[in-house]
Design an enzyme around this catalytic site. Sequence first.
Site, mmCIF file in Angstrom:
data_model
loop_
_atom_site.group_PDB
_atom_site.id
_atom_site.type_symbol
_atom_site.label_atom_id
_atom_site.label_comp_id
_atom_site.label_asym_id
_atom_site.label_seq_id
_atom_site.Cartn_x
_atom_site.Cartn_y
_atom_site.Cartn_z
ATOM 1 N N HIS A 291 0.821 -1.211 0.000
ATOM 2 C CA HIS A 291 0.000 0.000 0.000
ATOM 3 C C HIS A 291 0.859 1.268 0.000
ATOM 4 O O HIS A 291 0.561 2.238 -0.691
ATOM 5 C CB HIS A 291 -0.928 -0.019 1.222
ATOM 6 N N PHE B 264 6.197 20.500 -2.647
ATOM 7 C CA PHE B 264 6.014 19.095 -2.280
ATOM 8 C C PHE B 264 6.522 18.849 -0.869
ATOM 9 O O PHE B 264 7.724 18.766 -0.632
ATOM 10 C CB PHE B 264 6.751 18.200 -3.278
#
Length: 157
Positions: free
Chosen positions: A88, A113
């Site tokens: 995941h 970011f």
Amino acid sequence: MSGAGAPQTGGIDASGVNVVVIAGTWHDTITDGLIAGAQRVLDETGATHRVIRVPGSFELALAAQAAFAGGADAVVALGVIIRGGTPHFEYVSAATTDGLTRVSLDAGKPVGFGVLTLDDEQQGLDRAGLEGSKEDKGAEAADAALRMALLVRDLRG
């Protein structure tokens, strides 16, 4: 942790730059530190800004796209993704990074970011700009977004 060679933040006039800080809701202590660092830089530079929260890092790209459609000059994307025992982590990290890159390029506007991809919580605490942290990735992301917004504005005349 590298940290070596990190750019200095602040010292710019970003008056008139409209920024939306978008942060996930996972790992509040770390995320709140990232938000505080971003807000400090934005306040010091005179940028106008607001903070919105989204459910997680995966949702940052869509919110960034909406912020640009609403007139933002830049977005600061803040999130925390911690590696677990399943794949995941890789999927969410890649989708978040790719999504934010696409939104930035499609809009022609910067996304700072500040999404931390971590092996454990301590790495995030070390980067969150909290008391005792070694780095302030929220401040760095905000500074990068502002510098790019000003550069893009200058290049476009």
